[in-house]
Scaffold this motif. Structure first.
Motif, short mmCIF file in Angstrom:
data_model
loop_
_atom_site.label_atom_id
_atom_site.label_comp_id
_atom_site.label_asym_id
_atom_site.label_seq_id
_atom_site.Cartn_x
_atom_site.Cartn_y
_atom_site.Cartn_z
N ASP A 58 0.82 -1.21 0.00
CA ASP A 58 0.00 0.00 0.00
C ASP A 58 0.85 1.26 0.00
N SER A 59 0.23 2.36 -0.38
CA SER A 59 0.94 3.63 -0.22
C SER A 59 -0.01 4.72 0.26
N VAL A 60 0.52 5.52 1.16
CA VAL A 60 -0.23 6.64 1.73
C VAL A 60 0.67 7.87 1.60
N TYR A 61 0.14 8.92 0.97
CA TYR A 61 0.90 10.14 0.79
C TYR A 61 0.37 11.23 1.71
N LEU A 62 1.30 11.85 2.40
CA LEU A 62 0.94 12.94 3.30
C LEU A 62 1.58 14.23 2.81
N TYR A 63 0.75 15.24 2.57
CA TYR A 63 1.24 16.56 2.20
C TYR A 63 0.93 17.48 3.36
N THR A 64 1.95 18.17 3.85
CA THR A 64 1.76 19.05 5.00
C THR A 64 2.05 20.49 4.62
N ILE A 65 1.14 21.37 4.98
CA ILE A 65 1.33 22.81 4.77
C ILE A 65 1.18 23.44 6.17
N ASP A 66 2.30 23.95 6.70
CA ASP A 66 2.27 24.44 8.08
C ASP A 66 1.20 25.51 8.31
N ASN A 67 1.14 26.47 7.40
CA ASN A 67 0.15 27.53 7.54
C ASN A 67 -0.98 27.36 6.51
N PRO A 68 -2.20 27.09 7.00
CA PRO A 68 -3.32 26.86 6.08
C PRO A 68 -3.53 28.00 5.07
N LYS A 69 -3.02 29.20 5.41
CA LYS A 69 -3.17 30.33 4.49
C LYS A 69 -2.37 30.14 3.20
N ASN A 70 -1.39 29.24 3.25
CA ASN A 70 -0.53 29.04 2.08
C ASN A 70 -1.09 28.07 1.04
N ILE A 71 -2.28 27.55 1.29
CA ILE A 71 -2.85 26.64 0.29
C ILE A 71 -4.22 27.14 -0.15
N THR A 72 -4.48 27.04 -1.44
CA THR A 72 -5.81 27.37 -1.93
C THR A 72 -6.35 26.16 -2.68
N LYS A 73 -7.65 26.04 -2.66
CA LYS A 73 -8.29 24.86 -3.23
C LYS A 73 -9.36 25.31 -4.21
N LYS A 74 -9.44 24.64 -5.32
CA LYS A 74 -10.48 24.96 -6.29
C LYS A 74 -11.05 23.65 -6.84
N VAL A 75 -12.34 23.63 -7.01
CA VAL A 75 -12.99 22.42 -7.52
C VAL A 75 -13.51 22.68 -8.93
N TYR A 76 -13.23 21.76 -9.83
CA TYR A 76 -13.78 21.81 -11.19
C TYR A 76 -14.79 20.68 -11.28
N GLY A 77 -15.96 20.98 -11.79
CA GLY A 77 -17.01 19.96 -11.86
C GLY A 77 -17.74 19.89 -10.53
N GLN A 78 -18.09 18.69 -10.14
CA GLN A 78 -18.89 18.48 -8.94
C GLN A 78 -18.04 18.42 -7.68
N SER A 79 -18.54 19.07 -6.64
CA SER A 79 -17.93 18.94 -5.33
C SER A 79 -18.68 17.82 -4.65
N LYS A 80 -18.03 16.71 -4.44
CA LYS A 80 -18.74 15.56 -3.92
C LYS A 80 -18.87 15.56 -2.41
N ASN A 81 -19.90 14.87 -1.97
CA ASN A 81 -20.22 14.80 -0.55
C ASN A 81 -20.06 13.36 -0.09
N PHE A 82 -19.44 13.17 1.04
CA PHE A 82 -19.20 11.81 1.55
C PHE A 82 -20.48 10.98 1.57
N ASP A 83 -21.54 11.57 2.07
CA ASP A 83 -22.79 10.82 2.21
C ASP A 83 -23.40 10.44 0.87
N ASP A 84 -23.17 11.28 -0.14
CA ASP A 84 -23.67 10.95 -1.48
C ASP A 84 -23.04 9.65 -1.99
#
Lengths: 87, 87
Positions: A58-84
């Motif tokens: 198996d492989s598990v990748y961990l990406y760490t960004i010390d300050n949450p302000k330094n990362i931005t997130k954008k979604v293209y298409g559908q933003s999925k929901n766990f329960d869906d």
């Protein structure tokens, strides 16, 4: 800190890894979790995940960004929901 | 800038999205690409990906970290290789 965790694990362990990560982070998408977490909780989380995975397969990748302000997130298409996906 | 792109798209479009992202970024794991990219190339890449995906069904997540020094990566278990997976 802000983390993104992605995993690619054997079919038998997918559910266990997913369930464990969900205790600590937010499900984003198939095999991707993310969120704000303390260093202590992250260490605990990874220690639990390491008990589940088979290190030779198996492989598990961990990406760490010390300050949450330094990362931005954008979604293209559908933003999925766990329960869906699982209910 | 440093980006991580994860995608969850319909089976018929997985290969196309993967092939397109591989032109711009490094394959990390099933449905995850990452790498250093210029803003111009990223815009071009996303424009191409948007032509492939079905916005009502698929989802593509883009995480951007302006300064690559602000992100650290750690692998637990196996670090997979693109060629191991597909050749």
């Amino acid at each position: 800190m802000y983390v993104i965790i992605t995993y690619d694990v054997g079919e038998k362990r997918v559910h266990k890894v997913c369930k464990k990560l969900r205790e600590y982070l937010t499900w984003t998408q198939n095999s991707v979790f993310e969120g704000v977490i303390t260093k202590g909780k992250l260490t605990e989380c990874l220690s639990e995940v390491e008990k589940i995975i088979k290190k030779k397969e198996d492989s598990v990748y961990l990406y760490t960004i010390d300050n949450p302000k330094n990362i931005t997130k954008k979604v293209y298409g559908q933003s999925k929901n766990f329960d869906d996906m699982f209910l």
